[in-house]
Design an enzyme around this catalytic site. Structure first.
Site, PDB file in Angstrom:
ATOM      1  N   ALA A  65       0.865  -1.177   0.000  1.00  0.00           N
ATOM      2  CA  ALA A  65       0.000   0.000   0.000  1.00  0.00           C
ATOM      3  C   ALA A  65       0.905   1.231   0.000  1.00  0.00           C
ATOM      4  O   ALA A  65       2.078   1.148   0.397  1.00  0.00           O
ATOM      5  CB  ALA A  65      -0.884  -0.018   1.233  1.00  0.00           C
ATOM      6  N   GLY A 110       0.530  -5.073   0.936  1.00  0.00           N
ATOM      7  CA  GLY A 110      -0.703  -5.107   0.143  1.00  0.00           C
ATOM      8  C   GLY A 110      -0.493  -5.766  -1.216  1.00  0.00           C
ATOM      9  O   GLY A 110      -1.440  -6.290  -1.812  1.00  0.00           O
ATOM     10  N   GLU A 113      -0.802  -9.413  -0.625  1.00  0.00           N
ATOM     11  CA  GLU A 113      -2.224  -9.700  -0.380  1.00  0.00           C
ATOM     12  C   GLU A 113      -3.008  -9.698  -1.697  1.00  0.00           C
ATOM     13  O   GLU A 113      -3.895 -10.523  -1.902  1.00  0.00           O
ATOM     14  CB  GLU A 113      -2.791  -8.658   0.598  1.00  0.00           C
ATOM     15  CG  GLU A 113      -2.216  -8.828   2.005  1.00  0.00           C
ATOM     16  CD  GLU A 113      -2.521  -7.646   2.922  1.00  0.00           C
ATOM     17  OE1 GLU A 113      -2.245  -6.498   2.521  1.00  0.00           O
ATOM     18  OE2 GLU A 113      -3.022  -7.864   4.035  1.00  0.00           O
ATOM     19  N   GLU A 133       4.641  -5.144   7.004  1.00  0.00           N
ATOM     20  CA  GLU A 133       3.873  -4.097   7.705  1.00  0.00           C
ATOM     21  C   GLU A 133       4.357  -3.857   9.123  1.00  0.00           C
ATOM     22  O   GLU A 133       4.332  -2.732   9.624  1.00  0.00           O
ATOM     23  CB  GLU A 133       2.378  -4.464   7.732  1.00  0.00           C
ATOM     24  CG  GLU A 133       1.668  -4.377   6.390  1.00  0.00           C
ATOM     25  CD  GLU A 133       1.733  -5.667   5.584  1.00  0.00           C
ATOM     26  OE1 GLU A 133       2.581  -6.534   5.891  1.00  0.00           O
ATOM     27  OE2 GLU A 133       0.943  -5.803   4.637  1.00  0.00           O
TER      28      GLU A 133
END
Ligand code: DAK
Length: 259
Positions: A65, A110, A113, A133
């Site tokens: 992200a 992300g 993911e 993260e």
């Protein structure tokens, strides 16, 4: 439709979607998530598309992200951002068309993911996977704590998430994240090959197989087998079943027609 952050091309029943922010390692901001959602919705409805491939432009698949965008977020904004990601990734799981990840480089946070939300992953030898993260003072927020542990088991997922470590494509293959690893220069052609093979099958049986596997995965075995039984029966509602079986008996290739 024209997109700012993604590239979409289509040929011979295969759609290739690439995240295209190479200057930011294809980091996912709100806009990228919304564009991917819109593209996948459109491709899923398009009868000319049999299979979707997801990859990244440049040296990353997706390096997570967007940290710059997240830096100033408050909890309400973070929740909204997380929701956009979940809507996208849940949709990918429910798409009627198979979606294959071609991980060409960094698939972090992300990005990992997003790859895990695809039906399966092929990776380049130089690809890197990880959920870093924890190094940023947060936890995975687009389903990483859930999809990853379902895929590789809780202990492996905990080690990866607690350490924030990065692993090679080969290591990711060994623990069951990646199906196959290829030299970077042949990754896309290999993914297109498997996509073409899948696209040559009946759309209805692909759809039913995908939903039986995914829906059945989250329920007990008896309920899963019951989902399979109903899906199996539904195959006999379409000419594809007659065509597939006739073709076998007549020693020819089947020509499936379901959309
Ligand atoms: N976000 C923003 N920019 C990024 C980025 C990222 N994730 N990753 C790389 N970039 C930018 C760099 O800042 C740099 O920008 P400039 O300095 O040129 O302006 C440019 O991309 C090139 O990166 P590097 O110079 O760092 O390139 P290197 O080859 O040296 O290193 C790298 C590549 C991928 C190893 C490195 O960039 C890196 O470690 N990137 C960060 C990886 C990371 O920590 N990813 C996890 C992000 S956290 C949530 C739901 C989900 C999430 C969060 C919340 N909610 C529910 C609220 C998800 C979180 C994450 O994914």
């Amino acid at each position: 439709m024209n997109y700012k952050n993604i590239l979409v091309e289509q040929a011979e029943g295969i759609a290739l979607v690439k995240v295209n922010r190479p200057q930011a390692m294809n980091a996912l901001n709100q806009e990228v998530l919304l564009e991917l959602f819109s593209a996948f919705k459109e491709l899923d409805q398009d009868d000319k598309v049999g299979v979707v491939i997801l990859s990244g432009e440049g040296k990353a698949f997706v390096a997570g992200a967007d940290i710059k965008e997240m830096l100033s977020m408050n909890a309400i904004e973070a929740r909204k951002f997380g929701e956009t990601g979940h809507v996208l990734m849940n949709f990918m799981g429910q798409m009627e068309k198979p979606i294959v990840a071609a991980v060409n480089g960094f698939a972090l946070g992300g990005g990992m993911e997003l790859a895990l939300a695809c039906d399966f992953i092929y990776a380049a030898e130089n690809a890197k996977f990880g959920q870093p993260e924890i190094n940023l003072g947060i936890i995975p927020g687009f389903g990483g704590t859930q999809r990853l542990s379902r895929q590789i088991g809780r202990a492996q997922a905990k080690e990866l998430i607690f350490t924030g470590g990065i692993m090679s494509a080969q290591e990711a293959k060994e623990i069951g994240i990646v199906n196959k690893v290829f030299p970077p220069e042949t990754l896309l052609s290999e993914v297109k090959k498997v996509a073409a093979l899948i696209a040559s099958k009946g759309a209805l049986s692909l759809r039913l197989a995908k939903s039986a596997i995914d829906t059945g995965y989250n329920v007990d075995l008896k309920s899963g087998c019951s989902i399979e039984r109903e899906s199996f029966a539904l195959c006999f509602s379409h000419q594809d079943q007659k065509e597939g079986m006739s073709a076998f008996l007549e020693k020819r290739k089947p020509a499936f027609t379901s959309k």
